[in-house]
Design a protein around this motif. Structure first.
Motif, PDB file in Angstrom:
ATOM      1  N   ALA A  62       9.270  -1.497  -0.359  1.00 19.31           N
ATOM      2  CA  ALA A  62       8.878  -0.458   0.457  1.00 19.31           C
ATOM      3  C   ALA A  62       7.965   0.612  -0.591  1.00 19.31           C
ATOM      4  O   ALA A  62       6.848   1.066  -0.193  1.00 19.31           O
ATOM      5  N   GLN A 103       4.384  -0.729  -1.664  1.00 15.94           N
ATOM      6  CA  GLN A 103       3.451  -0.803  -0.584  1.00 15.94           C
ATOM      7  C   GLN A 103       2.951   0.522  -0.230  1.00 15.94           C
ATOM      8  O   GLN A 103       1.827   0.614  -0.005  1.00 15.94           O
ATOM      9  N   ARG A 104       4.153   1.460  -0.340  1.00 15.74           N
ATOM     10  CA  ARG A 104       3.579   2.872  -0.005  1.00 15.74           C
ATOM     11  C   ARG A 104       2.651   3.321  -1.135  1.00 15.74           C
ATOM     12  O   ARG A 104       1.657   3.973  -0.843  1.00 15.74           O
ATOM     13  N   PHE A 141       1.671   8.345   6.641  1.00 12.49           N
ATOM     14  CA  PHE A 141       2.378   7.416   5.428  1.00 12.49           C
ATOM     15  C   PHE A 141       1.707   7.677   4.018  1.00 12.49           C
ATOM     16  O   PHE A 141       1.989   6.940   3.267  1.00 12.49           O
ATOM     17  N   LEU A 168      13.272   2.624   6.213  1.00 12.87           N
ATOM     18  CA  LEU A 168      12.054   2.443   5.470  1.00 12.87           C
ATOM     19  C   LEU A 168      12.093   0.997   5.153  1.00 12.87           C
ATOM     20  O   LEU A 168      10.997   0.542   4.388  1.00 12.87           O
ATOM     21  N   GLY A 209      -1.153  -1.517   1.208  1.00 10.59           N
ATOM     22  CA  GLY A 209       0.023  -0.886   1.834  1.00 10.59           C
ATOM     23  C   GLY A 209       1.063  -1.996   2.980  1.00 10.59           C
ATOM     24  O   GLY A 209       2.022  -1.555   3.310  1.00 10.59           O
ATOM     25  N   SER A 218       3.617   0.251   5.296  1.00 11.05           N
ATOM     26  CA  SER A 218       2.994   1.679   4.881  1.00 11.05           C
ATOM     27  C   SER A 218       1.558   2.079   5.380  1.00 11.05           C
ATOM     28  O   SER A 218       1.082   2.973   4.931  1.00 11.05           O
TER      29      SER A 218
END
Length: 389
Positions: free
Chosen positions: A166, A169-170, A183, A205, A326, A330
């Motif tokens: 998570a 990718q964010r 995001f 998340l 992302g 994300s």
């Protein structure tokens, strides 16, 4: 699909991803087509094939694909309506390749557009109304919570590994202009661990959020692309899919995915192996799905996904760049157009247009799709494609 390098993806486009945009799938599809024409420089009348993904926001309309041709002003000689959800984009490319080889068309647009956060019109039907919905199984998060619980029971599961997916990718989404604006904020492991539990052990998340958006791809022969003056192109050298894995079993192991069945076929077609993959753009409706695909595609052994995730640099600068735009988690999940999100990022990277998240050696990419989440089974359809430069 064979590994012949005669068919290419010669262009791509995406709309920005938004929540409750107030727009329709037709509107979003029109924007995606306009951007594709601008990017490739071709005339709209050159398009004689269209592959359309069934959208959640328009699925009561059995003639959606036909209506879309009218909305776009197209007159195709070949039309495909994909009903495998997140597998429909890669599946549309594969079917377009077959249609071109069979002489049914020459220039195909593979289009996915959906606006479920504006208009949710899906009715899954079948057994759900009788056996699944009344007990209160609230959609994919609850079903994936059950899958995570079973995986944890069989193999063990380290939450920090899911958190790393998570967080990584964010970080990639921060460099993606098309990602949902909400995001565009970094997250930490503390943020992940404090995010509320949705369906134990699945956290907020770990999940995607339904949004609106569209994407489109130009598929044609290499020779035709060159005749149209197109220089940037990538080759889909391998594709495989499977639906209802272990469907002949009344109580299958839900941790066994269709990808475990199709990965060997995919690698055989392309001549590549896990060690050769330069970037991984997997369908990521939930973090556990990404981890399980690390195992199924041979990046690690089954049950070792947590350790592999924690031990591997998954950043766009790393040894296995993961969902460099992302991903859906994300960037936002544009409904059933979501399968094209990961595909578009792969093509973008291979065109050298990744900007601040550009992968150093984007000579190939592995892309996956997932379609529908049944109860007490693994996901319905698994599809995967390898692109090569």
């Amino acid at each position: 699909m064979s590994s012949k390098r005669d068919i290419v993806i010669a262009g791509y486009s995406e709309t920005a991803i938004d929540y409750k945009s107030g727009r329709s799938a037709y509107d979003l599809g029109g924007e995606a087509l306009a951007k594709l024409l601008a990017a490739t420089g071709i005339e709209k009348d050159a398009i004689d094939g269209l592959a359309v993904t069934a959208p959640l926001s328009e699925c009561p309309n059995p003639f959606f694909a036909v209506y879309m041709t009218e909305a776009l002003g197209l007159t195709p000689t070949w039309l495909n309506y994909g009903g495998t959800g997140g597998c429909s984009a890669t599946g549309g490319v594969a079917r377009a390749a077959s249609a071109i080889r069979d002489g049914l068309c020459e220039v195909v647009v593979v289009l996915s557009a959906d606006a479920p956060s504006t208009s949710w019109r899906a009715n899954y039907g079948a057994y759900r109304g009788e056996f699944q919905d009344p007990p209160g199984v609230q959609g994919p998060p609850a079903t994936f919570g059950l899958l995570m619980s079973r995986y944890k029971h069989q193999y063990g599961l380290k939450s920090d590994a899911l958190g790393k997916i998570a967080i990584t990718q964010r970080e990639h989404a921060l460099h993606n202009d098309n990602a949902y604006a909400k995001f565009k904020t970094p997250i930490t492991m503390d943020d992940y661990n404090k995010s509320r539990v949705i369906a134990d052990p699945l956290r907020l998340l770990d999940c995607v959020m339904f949004c609106d958006g569209a994407n489109a791809f130009l598929v044609t022969s290499e020779a035709k692309a060159k005749s149209l003056g197109i220089s940037k192109m990538v080759y889909p050298t391998a594709y495989a899919e499977i639906t209802n894995v272990n469907g002949n079993q009344s109580c299958p192991d839900i941790t066994e995915t269709g990808f475990s069945k199709i990965a060997p076929k995919l690698y055989k077609q392309s001549g590549l192996g896990a060690k050769d993959i330069k970037m991984f753009q997997p369908y990521d409706d939930f973090t556990i799905a990404v981890m399980m695909k690390f195992e199924d595609f041979g990046f690690c052994k089954r049950g070792q996904g947590s350790d592999f995730t924690l031990d591997t640099d998954l950043s766009f600068k790393g040894t296995l760049p993961l969902n460099t735009g992302g991903g859906q988690i994300s960037a936002g999940q544009p409904g059933l157009a979501s399968g094209g999100l990961n595909l578009a990022e792969a093509v973008r990277q291979m065109f050298g247009e990744g900007g601040g998240r550009q992968v150093a050696n984007p000579s190939n990419a592995l892309i996956t799709g997932i379609g529908v989440i049944p109860y007490a089974r693994n996901w319905g359809t698994s599809a995967a494609m390898i692109l090569e430069a």
